[in-house]
Every structure is written in C-alpha cells, then in structure tokens.
Scaffold this motif. Structure first.
Motif, PDB file in Angstrom:
ATOM      1  N   LYS A 138      77.653  -9.820 -24.727  1.00 17.45           N
ATOM      2  CA  LYS A 138      77.964 -10.673 -23.574  1.00 17.45           C
ATOM      3  C   LYS A 138      79.404 -10.477 -23.111  1.00 17.45           C
ATOM      4  CE  LYS A 138      73.914 -12.586 -24.375  1.00 17.45           C
ATOM      5  NZ  LYS A 138      73.434 -11.913 -25.564  1.00 17.45           N
ATOM      6  N   ALA A 142      80.518  -9.481 -19.400  1.00 13.89           N
ATOM      7  CA  ALA A 142      81.466 -10.309 -18.648  1.00 13.89           C
ATOM      8  C   ALA A 142      82.572  -9.441 -18.051  1.00 13.89           C
ATOM      9  CB  ALA A 142      82.056 -11.383 -19.554  1.00 13.89           C
ATOM     10  N   SER A 148      83.476 -14.656 -16.503  1.00 14.98           N
ATOM     11  CA  SER A 148      83.828 -15.175 -17.816  1.00 14.98           C
ATOM     12  C   SER A 148      82.568 -15.101 -18.679  1.00 14.98           C
ATOM     13  CB  SER A 148      84.307 -16.624 -17.718  1.00 14.98           C
ATOM     14  OG  SER A 148      83.235 -17.470 -17.340  1.00 14.98           O
ATOM     15  N   ARG A 149      82.739 -15.145 -19.996  1.00 14.27           N
ATOM     16  CA  ARG A 149      81.552 -15.137 -20.869  1.00 14.27           C
ATOM     17  C   ARG A 149      80.684 -16.353 -20.608  1.00 14.27           C
ATOM     18  NH1 ARG A 149      83.307 -14.422 -26.810  1.00 14.27           N
ATOM     19  NH2 ARG A 149      84.849 -15.847 -26.016  1.00 14.27           N
ATOM     20  N   GLU A 150      81.325 -17.496 -20.357  1.00 16.25           N
ATOM     21  CA  GLU A 150      80.552 -18.714 -20.076  1.00 16.25           C
ATOM     22  C   GLU A 150      79.672 -18.542 -18.847  1.00 16.25           C
ATOM     23  OE1 GLU A 150      78.706 -22.262 -20.093  1.00 16.25           O
ATOM     24  OE2 GLU A 150      79.784 -21.320 -21.740  1.00 16.25           O
ATOM     25  N   THR A 151      80.189 -17.875 -17.813  1.00 21.27           N
ATOM     26  CA  THR A 151      79.384 -17.641 -16.608  1.00 21.27           C
ATOM     27  C   THR A 151      78.213 -16.725 -16.914  1.00 21.27           C
ATOM     28  OG1 THR A 151      81.319 -17.999 -15.211  1.00 21.27           O
ATOM     29  CG2 THR A 151      79.460 -16.839 -14.211  1.00 21.27           C
ATOM     30  N   TYR A 153      76.658 -16.553 -19.778  1.00 24.02           N
ATOM     31  CA  TYR A 153      75.697 -17.411 -20.473  1.00 24.02           C
ATOM     32  C   TYR A 153      74.982 -18.350 -19.503  1.00 24.02           C
ATOM     33  CZ  TYR A 153      77.112 -15.844 -25.096  1.00 24.02           C
ATOM     34  OH  TYR A 153      77.341 -15.076 -26.215  1.00 24.02           O
ATOM     35  N   GLN A 154      75.686 -18.848 -18.504  1.00 28.05           N
ATOM     36  CA  GLN A 154      75.052 -19.731 -17.523  1.00 28.05           C
ATOM     37  C   GLN A 154      73.966 -18.985 -16.749  1.00 28.05           C
ATOM     38  OE1 GLN A 154      78.130 -21.467 -15.112  1.00 28.05           O
ATOM     39  NE2 GLN A 154      78.906 -22.734 -16.791  1.00 28.05           N
ATOM     40  N   TYR A 155      74.259 -17.766 -16.332  1.00 24.64           N
ATOM     41  CA  TYR A 155      73.240 -16.973 -15.642  1.00 24.64           C
ATOM     42  C   TYR A 155      72.019 -16.768 -16.548  1.00 24.64           C
ATOM     43  CZ  TYR A 155      75.827 -15.647 -11.421  1.00 24.64           C
ATOM     44  OH  TYR A 155      76.463 -15.661 -10.212  1.00 24.64           O
ATOM     45  N   ARG A 157      71.048 -18.661 -19.117  1.00 28.27           N
ATOM     46  CA  ARG A 157      70.366 -19.932 -19.386  1.00 28.27           C
ATOM     47  C   ARG A 157      69.525 -20.415 -18.215  1.00 28.27           C
ATOM     48  NH1 ARG A 157      75.258 -21.721 -22.026  1.00 28.27           N
ATOM     49  NH2 ARG A 157      75.922 -22.550 -20.038  1.00 28.27           N
ATOM     50  N   ARG A 158      69.940 -20.079 -17.008  1.00 30.36           N
ATOM     51  CA  ARG A 158      69.236 -20.573 -15.826  1.00 30.36           C
ATOM     52  C   ARG A 158      67.818 -20.049 -15.734  1.00 30.36           C
ATOM     53  NH1 ARG A 158      74.197 -19.505 -12.506  1.00 30.36           N
ATOM     54  NH2 ARG A 158      75.271 -21.494 -12.517  1.00 30.36           N
TER      55      ARG A 158
END
Length: 175
Positions: A138, A142, A148-151, A153-155, A157-158
């Motif tokens: 990841k 990123a 960002s790594r969080e973004t 992960y958000q993609y 997870r969606r």
C-alpha cells in the motif's frame, strides 16, 4: 543572529517540522516570538508542554497578540494567564469544529454537500485495487498515485472494485 521558523501546518497538530526545528534550535538567551497562543498550539496540554520545553532550554516565549512573556521563572499569575488563554484557544477550536460539523450536516440535508472531490477517477481506482489485490504494498501504491496511505485504504474499503475474495465468494463458496 535572528532565525525565523514559519509553519504552514495547523496549530492543532503538535508534530510540525518547523516547530520541532525551533525546539531543537532554541538555547539560553533566545526569545521565541509567537503571533498568538492559538498559532503555537490548539489545546492547553500542548501549549503548556511547548512553553515549558522552550523555557526549560533557557529561552523566553513571547506571545505578541496576548502581550504575555514566559521565562520559566514565571509568577503564579503568569501561569494562570497561560492556562486561561490556552483554555480559551482550545474552547474556540472546539466551537469551530462543532459549527463546521453542523454546517456540513445541514448542507448534506439540502443535498449541496458532496464531500471532497475524488483524486482518482474510476479507471485509476480499478487499477489501484487490482494492483493492491496482486500484493503490491500500500505504501508503494500511495507513492505512485500521489496519495497518502490512508487514502489508498479508503479507496480499498469503499468497495469501489473487488480487492480480493470477499466473505461470500472464494474457492469454498458458491458463486
């Protein structure tokens, strides 16, 4: 020699590169001038910590807007003023966040708030999720997509595209 440290990051976060650099640089006899307390920190604990760290190194901390100076040998009244003014900054920050949440909720009910525009289009999201499913780290994704790594992960997870076998599919589950 005068040294200027200017942060572009918000005062809400205590982890700021220029603040860290300032703290490392400060030494006995220096004067640290700050426009206002809420620019240095947005909560009382962080404000006290930064002021104590700087005064502990022998530096003076001067808040221009509030007209307050701290040296480490401060009177009980000076410490009270730091606490009161810091508490007001923290309270103000909380009010701003609350009003922002309320405004977003009202805008959503009117259908005018859609959130932030997505960075990646549908094709890039499919590509990202396929590469993540293929095992590409990841952090690497990123960097390559400028996220960002969080973004990332958000993609993922969606559920905008399959990331791999879910709980209702796989080798042991009927299709």
């Amino acid at each position: 020699m005068d040294q200027v440290f200017t942060d572009r990051a918000s005062g809400k976060d205590i982890r700021r590169p220029k603040l860290d650099e300032l703290i490392r640089f400060a030494r006995t006899g220096d004067t640290v001038m700050v426009h206002s307390m809420d620019r240095l920190a947005r909560n009382l604990d962080d404000l006290r910590s930064v002021v104590q760290t700087l005064t502990g190194k022998g530096a003076r901390v001067e808040f221009v807007k509030e007209g307050l100076v701290f040296t480490g040998e401060d009177s009980p009244m000076a410490n009270l003023m730091l606490s009161v003014m810091g508490a007001f900054a923290e309270f103000e920050r909380s009010l701003i966040k609350e009003r922002q949440r309320e405004g977003i909720a009202l805008a959503k009910t009117r259908g005018v708030y859609k959130g932030r525009k997505r960075v990646l289009g549908p094709e890039k999201v499919l590509e990202l999720t396929a590469r993540a499913a293929a095992g590409i780290p990841k952090a690497q994704l990123a960097r390559e997509y400028g996220l960002s790594r969080e973004t990332v992960y958000q993609y993922l997870r969606r559920g905008e595209a399959p990331v791999g076998p879910g709980p209702t599919e796989g080798p042991d589950m009927p299709a």
